[in-house]
Design an enzyme around this catalytic site. Structure first.
Site, PDB file in Angstrom:
ATOM      1  N   GLU A  19       0.819  -1.207   0.000  1.00  0.00           N
ATOM      2  CA  GLU A  19       0.000   0.000   0.000  1.00  0.00           C
ATOM      3  C   GLU A  19       0.854   1.260   0.000  1.00  0.00           C
ATOM      4  OE1 GLU A  19      -2.810   2.329  -0.550  1.00  0.00           O
ATOM      5  OE2 GLU A  19      -3.423   0.252  -0.225  1.00  0.00           O
ATOM      6  N   ASP A  36       0.990   4.034  -3.051  1.00  0.00           N
ATOM      7  CA  ASP A  36       0.607   5.435  -2.842  1.00  0.00           C
ATOM      8  C   ASP A  36       1.738   6.387  -3.209  1.00  0.00           C
ATOM      9  OD1 ASP A  36      -1.774   4.473  -1.934  1.00  0.00           O
ATOM     10  OD2 ASP A  36      -1.489   5.045   0.154  1.00  0.00           O
ATOM     11  N   SER A  94      -7.573   1.744  -3.377  1.00  0.00           N
ATOM     12  CA  SER A  94      -6.329   2.316  -2.851  1.00  0.00           C
ATOM     13  C   SER A  94      -5.475   2.874  -3.991  1.00  0.00           C
ATOM     14  CB  SER A  94      -5.538   1.249  -2.080  1.00  0.00           C
ATOM     15  OG  SER A  94      -5.295   0.130  -2.886  1.00  0.00           O
ATOM     16  N   ASP A  96     -18.374  11.084 -17.305  1.00  0.00           N
ATOM     17  CA  ASP A  96     -19.438  10.276 -16.722  1.00  0.00           C
ATOM     18  C   ASP A  96     -19.177   8.798 -16.970  1.00  0.00           C
ATOM     19  OD1 ASP A  96     -21.778   9.633 -15.428  1.00  0.00           O
ATOM     20  OD2 ASP A  96     -23.048   9.949 -17.185  1.00  0.00           O
ATOM     21  N   ILE A  97     -19.358   7.986 -15.930  1.00  0.00           N
ATOM     22  CA  ILE A  97     -19.206   6.536 -16.049  1.00  0.00           C
ATOM     23  C   ILE A  97     -20.602   5.942 -16.135  1.00  0.00           C
ATOM     24  CG2 ILE A  97     -18.183   4.461 -15.040  1.00  0.00           C
ATOM     25  CD1 ILE A  97     -16.203   6.692 -15.802  1.00  0.00           C
ATOM     26  N   GLY A 135     -26.430  -4.404  -8.308  1.00  0.00           N
ATOM     27  CA  GLY A 135     -25.648  -3.187  -8.551  1.00  0.00           C
ATOM     28  C   GLY A 135     -26.531  -2.121  -9.176  1.00  0.00           C
TER      29      GLY A 135
END
Length: 569
Positions: free
Chosen positions: A298, A302, A491, A533-534, A546
């Site tokens: 992680e 990052d 993440s 836009d998704i 969903g």
């Protein structure tokens, strides 16, 4: 801070002194929970000598006024937009009332806890003490137990209820660790070792991106810094190293950013950044172990993408020590809270802060007591009034618990009522932060409601609507322990989106404007018009197939956003 021990502070003396100033004042339950959250079971009584680091939150006397400042300085349509507050001004607004300080000090002193035994926050709204379990039980009229988690084997010292003298109730918001069983975690999925350690994807040709520009087809297989700059339309933008703009990244749970891996990543994906470094800040004793074996997936992810995308912007890496679980067999000396409170206490004490900060860690919201969540969210609001954009990963499991099997998903409440409910992540659910979800492929698929959401959420509820913001989150090519690997998850997305926000702050600072600060009022009022836009994808979990709410407002189109933010005051 003086260590309070049973040997140096006999219970008899402590209790005798406690009986005087609070004589006749009955203890009354301050906070309780139905029982430990799912997965936790009570084992033995906690050892009386086990040390607890108790954090006591005192009411922030003028928080409502501070919150009003936040809405005004964050709204591009308000005359005070960008008129951020100083550390001294926010400290004054969040300081407890003098009467609160007096009575709490009196209560602590009655147990032998004098001023030299205490650690206070910059605004004096948090007091930290270290006491043995036996004394904490007397102060809080409770019994601590060792609880164990069935899946992980983690152990923590907690209680399900605690009490305070009735005349203290209006002067103390909360005391932890008591009723909080949060399992703080990094939002990431499985690490995948790359087949060709030294070669990027060789897919040929191009794909038309959402901004109408051409993007390397290889980006559908592996995400690199170049891919993100192409995809989000920032190839031509270069940041400054000297204008005072900064990007901050946080790390917890012993996640260390390996510098050798970082330099190897720079050589691979951004050679211009090779040899550059960052400012390391230790919070609460946080470390940054540089052995290969200690490298954190992680932390590497990052820093490599966050610092690689924004180079040469000044960079800060915060490493915060502390996590709730401990091993009682090893006689761990101190049982701590989750580390957000330590990080917040540190950064809020600093006069200068990065303008953009990203965090890729979180808890299951329902395992965090509302009082504690509210205080952490208040800390995020303070950062917003000081002009900091705070971004959090929204979590990797959508509305569910991470279990792909609908037959075994546990999407219900922890309050004993077993009410079916979605399971949001905290602190991404705070109204004062910007939550970042993840998308994949090209084209991309994917508390009390704050005022800036009102119109959008109302429209969504009427026609069954956007909520979070998005960035790519699958197949990010990183260097880990000297080898190439790919990583998936939200993440990846938070440091990515934060990097583009940092670039926008860079541009505003160059234009002698203030940074953006708390982003959501801008994004909800006009910023959404510059997002891609998704429209395809879902957000399964908790027995649902969903729905489009998962897609949020979309992914960034940097050039459009740049035009918008430079047109603002």
């Amino acid at each position: 801070m003086r260590l309070i021990s049973l040997l140096g502070l006999p219970f008899v003396a402590a209790l005798a002194s406690a009986a005087v100033p609070f004589k006749g004042c009955q203890h009354k339950v301050k906070e309780s929970i139905y029982g430990p959250p799912r997965g936790w079971s009570r084992h033995t009584p906690a050892p009386k000598y086990h040390m607890l680091e108790l954090k006591i939150a005192l009411p922030q006397h003028k928080f409502a006024e501070l919150e009003q400042h936040l809405w005004e300085v964050s709204d591009p349509n308000h005359l005070r937009y960008g008129a951020f507050l100083s550390k001294e001004e926010t400290d004054a607004l969040t300081a407890p009332h003098p009467d609160t300080l007096d009575i709490v000090n009196e209560w602590l002193a009655s147990y032998g806890l004098t001023e030299e035994s205490l650690v206070r926050s910059s605004a004096n709204d948090w007091v930290t003490i270290r006491v043995p379990v036996g004394l904490a039980e007397e102060m809080l009229d409770t019994t601590y137990y060792v609880y164990k988690h069935a899946e992980t084997g983690d152990s923590i010292v907690r209680t399900t209820s605690y009490s305070l003298p009735e005349n203290l109730h209006n002067h103390v918001d909360l005391i932890q660790p008591t009723t909080m069983f949060a399992r703080f975690k990094a939002f990431k999925s499985t690490l995948h070792w790359a087949n060709q350690p030294s070669v990027l994807s060789t897919s040929s040709g191009t794909i038309t991106g959402p901004a109408g520009n051409q993007i390397d087809a290889s980006c559908n297989n592996t995400i690199t810094i170049s891919c993100l700059k192409q995809l989000y339309n920032s190839v031509s933008y270069n940041t400054s190293a000297t204008n005072g703009n900064q990007l901050g990244l946080t790390a917890y749970l012993g996640q260390y950013a390996n510098n050798m891996d970082l330099q190897q990543f720079f050589q691979l994906e951004n050679p211009s950044a090779y040899g550059s470094n960052y400012t390391f800040v230790s919070v609460n004793g946080g470390l940054n172990n540089q052995t290969y074996s200690a490298a954190g997936v992680e932390a590497n992810l990052d820093t490599q993408f966050g610092f690689g995308l924004t180079w040469p912007t000044a960079r800060t890496f915060y490493s915060t020590a502390g996590e709730p679980p401990f091993d009682p067999d090893l006689l761990t000396p101190t049982d701590t809270n989750e580390p957000y409170s330590y990080w917040l206490e540190y950064v809020l004490s600093q006069p200068l802060l990065p303008q953009t900060i990203s965090t890729s860690y979180g808890d299951d919201e329902q395992t965090v007591p509302f009082t504690y969540a509210s205080r952490v969210c208040a800390g995020m609001a303070i950062l917003g009034t000081r002009g900091v954009s705070i971004l959090f990963s929204s979590g990797d499991y959508g509305v569910g618990d991470g279990d792909a099997d609908p037959a075994t998903q546990q999407c219900y409440s922890n309050d004993g009522l077993n009410v079916t409910k979605f399971l949001p992540a905290f602190p991404a659910s705070c109204p004062y932060v910007t939550a970042v979800g993840a998308t994949v492929n090209i084209p991309e698929t994917a508390f009390v409601r704050p005022a800036y959401q009102e119109a959008v959420v109302t429209e969504y509820l009427e026609k069954l609507a956007p909520g979070t913001y998005k960035a790519q989150g699958v197949n990010f090519l990183i260097v880990y322990q000297g080898q190439n690997a790919t990583v998936d998850g939200t993440s990846c997305s938070s440091p990515t989106f934060a990097s583009f926000v940092s670039m926008l702050n860079d541009a505003r600072i160059n234009a002698y404007k203030t940074p953006l600060g708390f982003l959501n009022p801008f994004l909800y009022s006009s910023g959404y018009t510059a997002l891609n836009d998704i429209t395809v994808g879902n957000n399964p979990g908790c027995g649902t197939e969903g729905f489009n709410v998962f897609s949020g407002f979309g992914t960034p189109n940097f050039e459009k956003l740049l035009t918008l933010v430079l047109d603002m005051p």
